[in-house]
Design a protein around this motif. Sequence first.
Motif, PDB file in Angstrom:
ATOM      1  N   VAL A   1     -32.802 -73.789 -19.906  1.00 18.38           N
ATOM      2  CA  VAL A   1     -33.563 -74.905 -20.455  1.00 18.38           C
ATOM      3  C   VAL A   1     -32.992 -75.264 -21.812  1.00 18.38           C
ATOM      4  CG1 VAL A   1     -35.829 -75.588 -21.238  1.00 18.38           C
ATOM      5  CG2 VAL A   1     -35.640 -74.182 -19.241  1.00 18.38           C
ATOM      6  N   GLY A   2     -32.911 -76.540 -22.092  1.00 15.37           N
ATOM      7  CA  GLY A   2     -32.509 -76.951 -23.429  1.00 15.37           C
ATOM      8  C   GLY A   2     -31.014 -77.128 -23.592  1.00 15.37           C
TER       9      GLY A   2
ATOM     10  N   ASP B   1     -39.870 -79.023 -19.772  1.00 12.40           N
ATOM     11  CA  ASP B   1     -39.375 -78.759 -21.118  1.00 12.40           C
ATOM     12  C   ASP B   1     -39.758 -79.871 -22.081  1.00 12.40           C
ATOM     13  OD1 ASP B   1     -36.199 -78.770 -22.755  1.00 12.40           O
ATOM     14  OD2 ASP B   1     -37.915 -77.482 -23.149  1.00 12.40           O
TER      15      ASP B   1
ATOM     16  N   SER C   1     -43.225 -67.694 -30.213  1.00 11.47           N
ATOM     17  CA  SER C   1     -43.055 -66.568 -31.121  1.00 11.47           C
ATOM     18  C   SER C   1     -42.227 -66.977 -32.319  1.00 11.47           C
ATOM     19  CB  SER C   1     -42.382 -65.410 -30.399  1.00 11.47           C
ATOM     20  OG  SER C   1     -41.050 -65.710 -30.139  1.00 11.47           O
ATOM     21  N   ARG C   2     -41.235 -67.847 -32.113  1.00 13.72           N
ATOM     22  CA  ARG C   2     -40.406 -68.231 -33.250  1.00 13.72           C
ATOM     23  C   ARG C   2     -41.168 -69.116 -34.214  1.00 13.72           C
ATOM     24  NH1 ARG C   2     -34.613 -69.673 -31.280  1.00 13.72           N
ATOM     25  NH2 ARG C   2     -34.313 -68.018 -29.779  1.00 13.72           N
ATOM     26  N   ARG C   3     -42.047 -69.912 -33.642  1.00 17.53           N
ATOM     27  CA  ARG C   3     -42.756 -70.872 -34.488  1.00 17.53           C
ATOM     28  C   ARG C   3     -43.630 -70.156 -35.494  1.00 17.53           C
ATOM     29  NH1 ARG C   3     -47.943 -73.304 -33.336  1.00 17.53           N
ATOM     30  NH2 ARG C   3     -48.144 -75.234 -34.495  1.00 17.53           N
TER      31      ARG C   3
ATOM     32  N   GLN D   1     -26.781 -73.671 -31.797  1.00 17.09           N
ATOM     33  CA  GLN D   1     -25.509 -73.897 -31.106  1.00 17.09           C
ATOM     34  C   GLN D   1     -24.382 -73.594 -32.060  1.00 17.09           C
ATOM     35  OE1 GLN D   1     -25.730 -74.862 -28.044  1.00 17.09           O
ATOM     36  NE2 GLN D   1     -27.801 -75.673 -27.881  1.00 17.09           N
TER      37      GLN D   1
ATOM     38  N   THR E   1     -41.384 -70.647 -23.034  1.00 16.04           N
ATOM     39  CA  THR E   1     -42.572 -70.949 -23.838  1.00 16.04           C
ATOM     40  C   THR E   1     -42.876 -69.809 -24.794  1.00 16.04           C
ATOM     41  OG1 THR E   1     -43.403 -72.056 -21.874  1.00 16.04           O
ATOM     42  CG2 THR E   1     -44.935 -71.768 -23.669  1.00 16.04           C
TER      43      THR E   1
ATOM     44  N   GLU F   1     -40.396 -61.638 -32.224  1.00 19.33           N
ATOM     45  CA  GLU F   1     -41.155 -61.670 -30.977  1.00 19.33           C
ATOM     46  C   GLU F   1     -42.164 -60.553 -30.923  1.00 19.33           C
ATOM     47  OE1 GLU F   1     -38.896 -62.108 -27.296  1.00 19.33           O
ATOM     48  OE2 GLU F   1     -37.729 -63.597 -28.371  1.00 19.33           O
TER      49      GLU F   1
ATOM     50  N   LEU G   1     -45.707 -77.421 -26.479  1.00 27.91           N
ATOM     51  CA  LEU G   1     -44.852 -77.157 -27.629  1.00 27.91           C
ATOM     52  C   LEU G   1     -43.894 -78.306 -27.885  1.00 27.91           C
ATOM     53  CD1 LEU G   1     -44.372 -73.416 -26.957  1.00 27.91           C
ATOM     54  CD2 LEU G   1     -45.456 -74.422 -28.914  1.00 27.91           C
ATOM     55  N   ARG G   2     -42.971 -78.506 -26.952  1.00 27.91           N
ATOM     56  CA  ARG G   2     -41.925 -79.471 -27.288  1.00 27.91           C
ATOM     57  C   ARG G   2     -42.257 -80.883 -26.847  1.00 27.91           C
ATOM     58  NH1 ARG G   2     -37.507 -79.739 -25.575  1.00 27.91           N
ATOM     59  NH2 ARG G   2     -36.631 -80.537 -27.498  1.00 27.91           N
TER      60      ARG G   2
ATOM     61  N   CYS H   1     -46.453 -77.033 -20.056  1.00 30.18           N
ATOM     62  CA  CYS H   1     -46.152 -75.651 -20.451  1.00 30.18           C
ATOM     63  C   CYS H   1     -46.557 -75.488 -21.896  1.00 30.18           C
ATOM     64  CB  CYS H   1     -44.657 -75.380 -20.371  1.00 30.18           C
ATOM     65  SG  CYS H   1     -44.027 -75.418 -18.750  1.00 30.18           S
ATOM     66  N   GLY H   2     -47.333 -74.483 -22.188  1.00 27.87           N
ATOM     67  CA  GLY H   2     -47.718 -74.315 -23.582  1.00 27.87           C
ATOM     68  C   GLY H   2     -48.626 -73.128 -23.743  1.00 27.87           C
TER      69      GLY H   2
ATOM     70  N   LEU I   1     -34.570 -61.944 -34.222  1.00 24.48           N
ATOM     71  CA  LEU I   1     -35.436 -62.676 -33.304  1.00 24.48           C
ATOM     72  C   LEU I   1     -36.333 -61.740 -32.514  1.00 24.48           C
ATOM     73  CD1 LEU I   1     -32.953 -65.393 -32.027  1.00 24.48           C
ATOM     74  CD2 LEU I   1     -34.835 -65.676 -33.601  1.00 24.48           C
TER      75      LEU I   1
ATOM     76  N   MET J   1     -31.607 -70.554 -22.854  1.00 23.77           N
ATOM     77  CA  MET J   1     -32.664 -71.029 -23.741  1.00 23.77           C
ATOM     78  C   MET J   1     -32.052 -71.749 -24.921  1.00 23.77           C
ATOM     79  SD  MET J   1     -34.871 -69.571 -21.951  1.00 23.77           S
ATOM     80  CE  MET J   1     -34.680 -68.438 -20.651  1.00 23.77           C
ATOM     81  N   ARG J   2     -32.813 -72.609 -25.498  1.00 23.85           N
ATOM     82  CA  ARG J   2     -32.326 -73.338 -26.646  1.00 23.85           C
ATOM     83  C   ARG J   2     -32.137 -72.390 -27.805  1.00 23.85           C
ATOM     84  NH1 ARG J   2     -35.406 -77.090 -25.733  1.00 23.85           N
ATOM     85  NH2 ARG J   2     -34.326 -79.001 -25.299  1.00 23.85           N
ATOM     86  N   GLY J   3     -31.037 -72.427 -28.430  1.00 23.92           N
ATOM     87  CA  GLY J   3     -30.834 -71.560 -29.590  1.00 23.92           C
ATOM     88  C   GLY J   3     -29.875 -72.252 -30.517  1.00 23.92           C
TER      89      GLY J   3
ATOM     90  N   GLY K   1     -36.136 -72.882 -34.937  1.00 25.34           N
ATOM     91  CA  GLY K   1     -37.445 -72.996 -34.311  1.00 25.34           C
ATOM     92  C   GLY K   1     -38.572 -72.417 -35.135  1.00 25.34           C
ATOM     93  N   PHE K   2     -38.367 -72.306 -36.434  1.00 23.45           N
ATOM     94  CA  PHE K   2     -39.449 -71.785 -37.278  1.00 23.45           C
ATOM     95  C   PHE K   2     -40.279 -72.951 -37.794  1.00 23.45           C
ATOM     96  CE2 PHE K   2     -37.513 -68.080 -36.592  1.00 23.45           C
ATOM     97  CZ  PHE K   2     -36.487 -67.663 -37.424  1.00 23.45           C
TER      98      PHE K   2
END
Lengths: 241, 327, 319
Positions: A26-27, A144, A237-239, B5, A232, B24, B80-81, B65-66, B20, B1-3, B278-279
């Motif tokens: 995803v992403g 997403d 968790s990062r937020r 780049q 998700t 978590e 979320l997004r 999703c959330g 990270l 996953m998005r991270g 993502g913070f």
Amino acid sequence: MEYVSPEGLRLDGRRPMEMRQIRAEVGAVSKADGSAVFEMGNTKVIAAVYGPREVQNRSQQLNDQALVRCEYTMSNFSTGDRMRRPKGDRRSTEISLVIRQTMEACILTHLMPRSQIDIFVQVLQADGGTRSACINAATLALADAGIPMSDLVTSCSAGYLNSTPLLDLNYVEDSAGGPDVTVGILPKLDKVTLLQMDAKLPIDTFENVMQLATEGCKAIANYIREVLQENTKQLESRRGT
Amino acid sequence: MRGPQLSLNQTQKLRLEAALEKLESFSSKANSVTVADTIPVNYEDGVLKGHGTSEIDGSVVATVCGVVERVNKLVYVRALRARYKPEIGDIIVGRVNEVAPKRWRLEINFSQDAVLMLSSMNLPDGIQRRRTAVDELNMRCIFEEGDVICAEVRGFQHDGSLHLQARSQKYGKLERGQMLTVPPYLVKRRKQHFHHLDQYGIDLILGCNGFIWVGEHVNTKDPTEEEQASKSEQEQVATKLNRNAASLEEQERTYTPLETRQNICRMANAARVLSTLGFSITVELLIEIVNLSISLKSDIREMLGSEFCVLVAEVEAERRSAKIKKK
Amino acid sequence: MEQRLANTWRMSVNDKKFIESSLLSDLRVDGRRPFDYRKLSIKFGREDGSSEVQLGETHVMGFVTGQLVPPYRDRPNEGSLAIYTEFSPMADPSFEAGRPGENAVELGRIIDRGLRESRAIDTESLCILSGKLVWSIRVDLHILDNGGNLVDAANIAALAALLTFRRPECTLSGDDGQEVIVHSAEEREPLPLIVHHLPVAVTFAFFSNDNVVVIDPTHKEEAVMKGRLTATLNTNGDVCAIQKGGGIGVLQSVVLQCLRIASVKAADMTSKIKDAVESYNTVRAFRKVKRHSAPIAVSVDGSVAIKKQSQDGAQKIEL
């Protein structure tokens, strides 16, 4: 040509009821609202979703629901022979229409009136089952992007060669000229949204093949759900708080 | 996953992963759901189904999703997004897309363009009066296509489109700075969205729609003082109206010093780093990161590099662990 | 991608609600039962390979033409079959002239899948000179009036046209048998195509209520329906093609039930098509002999009128 050996192995060593390796990410497209890459064996597809955003063509605006547009393209390098594909060729138009109608059935469009949702799907590597991979990738991308859906849509294909139902055909098996059944289901409601078949099959055999494809769809749905759950959790968790 | 780049070498990868993972482990057991998951709900109490939920066959099911949030009887799923979800009173930053009859249409990361009526905007001469046809023709003198504007959400129309108002002096066109985009869920609603950072001489506006403005500090005057408009005020007004005819002297007066520009860039890069990782973006965090980069005496553009990114992740992990220990 | 560029006809809310609520009691607006087809009439033109189908208010014409071309590289022994659809703007205000829109492409591909992939037409018999010359059959479908359910009507038009198409006979001559002589219709009787089976398309429409399924939707029912399933079957009990391109989800059991109903309808439809083609063939044969029969050429009396009535739905006699 023998597609299923006497021991029950297919050309790539799978069992008849075995699906190819699936992988989802995803992403992938950072600029898009939602995006995903979906791989089924050697078939690799990328989907990007933009929306809901302002309708670009005011005349097409719908006052009570969102306008869903979809575009399916195959990259020039996706198949063995690098061909310059014309943009609006008939197969692409039909698949775009089919994907749009499939996703439109599950997106809750009435929650976003006067807006537009664009789904772009591009095939990066084609090895049979591109339609199914595109629908799976589009589902991931929509989830997403946070677009409300009534249910996920997952899709898988199945065929019938050498008197055996085979799950998830690859390109060689697909071009054998035998029947090819593509099924798209809403796993939670257990309903069929997409059903396409070509070449001849007696009705009873068709029932078996459709059942097999539906099982494949359910397996993919579990995987997609896991991927989304993981994503998700990570974002949350990062937020932080 | 998005991270991020970024190209990370081996040690950086390990450090980033460690940081990270630590984050978590701190996250409380948030009940995240995906599309079409059933939400466990106590039906006897009666339940109000909020955003992101729908009812299928009598059970409450998530549509996005959330994370499931419960407030008394209200159950909703916080996506979320997703795109920005406006609420009345939000401060937002937007860019003008179109100048339409008696209104401007702004792009604000919402499902439709937001509308800023001419009547919701202060006229340049500050007088409260009825907008005439001449005012309508001069709309371009106030805002043009491509201008960045700060405004407040006034309300919704019946068709779902958003109306904004920019009546106060702190709203209006934003100049001499940069606007950047982050996902809206990283900007939390606070009491204050306008931050004036004296030590750097910059203004920071955290728009709730994910558009962040970092710019040179502009003195905003109180409306009451406008009645005793001094000559310099009128000159400023004249500058606003005839931007294109700016003389050399005026350009000198409005020149932004190099240090302020550097601070603007540092702040913007700090926000970019936070958004890639993502913070959540808060002023305190941004100031910390800018201080970090200044203390490292690194180049401004290295803030977008891999090493700094990993550092920020580690710092954040430390900070959150310290916060939890304090609790 | 360009939907709704032309004038869209919108139905009033009252109409929609009425259709939906009456379907709940198994009533359709035109008085049919849920699984009844509309009146079907198949007519043929003067030329071989032209048909005109009317299904209720839907009007479709089909033309078949053949051409000698070099074959595809990977299929040197087979001829080809191609389907082209033309959604004429006179059929519906939302059709635009020029490039086929999404619906036109979808319709073309459904019929194409039903005919070509299921090997209904024998393409190997179309090969004249292996690797050099084969017959390329082109089916043109023109939609003249959109009264709903274009797929079924167009499919019948294509089948009728293909069954009555005659291609010129070719003989090989020359020293090494590489020259091809195409004989005209007067020299040698043209040959029909070899058709193995007749794939007939049956379209079902689904509505918001799970239990409501109808066959052969009219234009108004199509505006209200939420999903559509087209099943192409032949009388041997084979499913040739299925197309359910999205739309509302239905249970698997409903799909299988639809297939069973479709096989019954397909048998019915096949017999109708065969009857129409039969009577066309007799008229055609009769026409060949017609030159010598006096009664038709000269007198305008009761005997000719009787002849006209005996051919119903088939070739019109010209006086």
